[in-house]
Design an enzyme around this catalytic site. Structure first.
Site, PDB file in Angstrom:
ATOM      1  N   GLU A 216      -7.419  -0.736  16.823  1.00 11.65           N
ATOM      2  CA  GLU A 216      -6.606   0.299  16.181  1.00 11.65           C
ATOM      3  C   GLU A 216      -6.127   1.362  17.163  1.00 11.65           C
ATOM      4  OE1 GLU A 216      -6.901   3.155  12.187  1.00 11.65           O
ATOM      5  OE2 GLU A 216      -8.542   1.765  12.674  1.00 11.65           O
TER       6      GLU A 216
ATOM      7  N   ARG B  56       0.802  -1.218   0.000  1.00 10.74           N
ATOM      8  CA  ARG B  56       0.000   0.000   0.000  1.00 10.74           C
ATOM      9  C   ARG B  56       0.838   1.272   0.000  1.00 10.74           C
ATOM     10  NH1 ARG B  56      -4.830  -1.961   4.160  1.00 10.74           N
ATOM     11  NH2 ARG B  56      -5.857  -3.321   2.644  1.00 10.74           N
TER      12      ARG B  56
END
Length: 563
Positions: free
Chosen positions: A377, A289
């Site tokens: 997260e 990515r």
């Protein structure tokens, strides 16, 4: 303002995405009374419910695999900055969580009697599981909601915004929240508190998560005294949907199409271009990515972008039959948006998607502050400088389960609550009605902050941009003032004041860390410092000194060499 109320519980879980729900389930299964709250609807906000992608886990159902191979790939993606303790936990505990979700009826896609696993960028073999027809996140959230609802000992409340954690004698003893529709104050006494509020992608103009992910958990932890780590590393999903207009579908939905069918990434001239940046995809999906994001941004800067400022993604080599075989009803949903992949390419561009940084924690998900744990997260360090594809939901499961278990252990060992009303006085004062002065345009301020982050703290950074962003945040912080106006009843300006209070603090953390790291590594790319430097194989740690953020460095707890 409506009169307040007081709640007492063993374990408080802030945030009800995948990590928060798993934490609540595990804490309750280990004998704790749990209060699960969210500023949104329980189990329907955050990032998990929106994720249509895959989940990385070394099940070995498609090809022989072992969690150590998953760990090697995770460490390599992290460019030498992963906290190996957390990365190991993520990879080693993942199979048990995935199989438990399977037993709960999530519906992982199957082939020939076994769970299907597909390839994804950065993995050395097919390893990622999914729920078919782009339904992974919704299926995961629905399954966890069902388990939460039938697990004794979990009490739930939506529409609660946590204003601050409450600390007593250096330990977190609960929190103060505001009920969004009434403005009522809610004090919560808890023997253990788990932050599971997700990431910070709302700070960016183009982002793939829900509107309530503005970094609340990071700000809460920082003000309570817990350190943050790796805040400069924001992951941009390279092929977020850009054009034509797409309604009712996830902007990062194109990844599964590339997993299954390949896809040609083309510039505005119709040329494949990734070979200019170190990888020739040749219709396959192999570029990680961070590199794909860099390649697209540089093509646009060179004047070779698509009409709306991105790149083309083409599936014109695929027949309609192949598309329908892979994605069934999704093709009809695209048709409703006037998109026919057999005839025209779509435009894609990088979009803020995930944050590698977060609250520093150990393998039990405990922070430096007793009584405060983190999950999902909100945890920093496991992914280093760049998260491996598919690891996000995995860490929600693994870290959520571990945080819930550790929180229950702490609650069981404590006989009484530590909460004191006097310790919440400063936060309570913020919620007092105030009609004394002019109110700022909070909606315009949020747009200004998002523009500064997107333009100056985006995928490609330099000293001038980062300094300019910090200047913007200084001005905005002064403009915001010390306290909100209004009384809180159905008051969006008041809610956005609290959002901005957190967003500005977290934006400063990201930008200050990016300015201090004078190299390019993983998702952090400095145009004025393009090389990866050995001396920067360190994690940056941020603390709040009451007036500003203070940064230091510590050796990275990783054994993988920087790539």
């Amino acid at each position: 303002m409506t009169e307040g109320m007081h709640v007492e519980t063993d374990v408080l879980v802030i945030g009800s995405g995948g990590a928060g729900m798993y934490a609540a389930i595990e804490a309750a299964r280990n004998g704790a009374q749990v209060f699960l709250l969210d500023r949104s609807l329980i189990g329907r906000g955050g990032a998990t419910v929106m994720a249509q992608m895959t989940v990385a886990v070394a099940l070995g159902e498609e090809t022989p695999d072992h969690w150590t191979h998953h760990l090697e790939d995770t460490l390599e993606a992290g460019r030498g900055l992963c906290d190996e303790r957390l990365a190991r936990l993520l990879c080693e505990d993942a199979p048990a969580c995935i199989r438990e979700m399977d037993a709960w009826g999530v519906g992982w896609a199957r082939k020939d009697g076994h769970i299907s696993q597909v390839s994804a960028p950065g993995h050395d073999r097919p390893r990622c599981v999914y729920v078919d027809f782009l339904n992974t996140g919704p299926a995961v959230s629905k399954t966890l909601r069902a388990v939460v609802n039938k697990t004794a000992g979990i009490h739930k409340a939506g529409d609660l915004l946590v204003i601050d954690l409450v600390c007593v004698d250096g330990e977190v003893a609960g929190a103060l929240a505001m009920h969004l529709s009434s403005g009522a104050r809610v004090t919560i006494a808890a023997k253990a508190t788990v932050i599971a509020t997700g990431g910070l992608t709302r700070l960016y103009r183009r982002n793939s998560a829900s509107a309530n992910m503005g970094g609340d958990g990071y700000a809460l932890a920082l003000r309570a005294g817990a350190p943050l780590i790796d805040m400069e590393f924001v992951q941009f999903f390279p092929i977020g949907h850009l054009a034509p207009r797409l309604i009712g579908m996830d902007p990062i939905m194109w990844d599964p199409f590339r997993y299954k069918l390949g896809g040609r990434l083309l510039n505005g001239r119709g040329e494949e271009f990734t070979s200019r940046y170190g990888s020739n995809e040749d219709g396959r999906y192999v570029l990680t990515r961070d590199l794909a994001t860099y390649a697209i941004v540089k093509e646009v800067e060179a004047g070779r972008g698509s009409p709306h400022g991105g790149a083309y993604l083409s599936f014109q080599h695929c027949s309609e039959a192949a598309l329908r075989s892979a994605f069934g009803p999704v093709i009809d949903r695209l048709a409703a948006n006037s998109i026919d992949l057999t005839k025209t390419p779509i435009e894609v561009a990088p979009i803020a998607h995930y944050h590698m940084g977060g609250v520093a924690a150990d393998e039990r998900m405990q922070t430096e502050i007793p009584g405060l744990l983190v999950a999902g997260e909100a945890v920093g360090g496991a992914n280093g400088a760049n998260r491996l594809s598919g690891n996000a939901i995995t860490e929600a499961f693994v870290f959520g389960r571990r945080a819930g278990r550790s929180a229950a252990d702490r609650a069981t060992a404590m006989r009484t609550q530590m909460f004191r009303q006097a310790a919440a006085r400063a936060a309570l004062d913020l919620l007092a009605p105030d009609h004394s002065g002019p109110r700022v345009n909070t909606a315009a301020m949020i747009e200004t902050l998002q523009a500064a982050m997107a333009d100056d703290v985006g995928p490609l950074r330099n000293n001038e941009k980062l300094e300019r962003a910090l200047d913007v945040f200084d001005v905005m912080t002064r403009e915001l003032g010390e306290r909100p106006g209004g009384d809180g009843a159905f008051d969006m300006q008041r809610l956005e004041w609290f959002d901005l209070r957190n967003m500005l603090l977290v934006a400063r953390c990201v930008t200050s860390a990016a300015l201090r790291r004078t190299e390019s590594r993983g998702a952090h790319q400095r145009e004025d410092f393009p090389g990866l430097l050995p001396q920067w194989g360190v994690n940056q740690v941020i603390r709040w000194n009451g007036a500003d953020v203070a940064l230091t460095s510590r050796p990275a707890l990783a054994r993988a060499a920087a790539q």
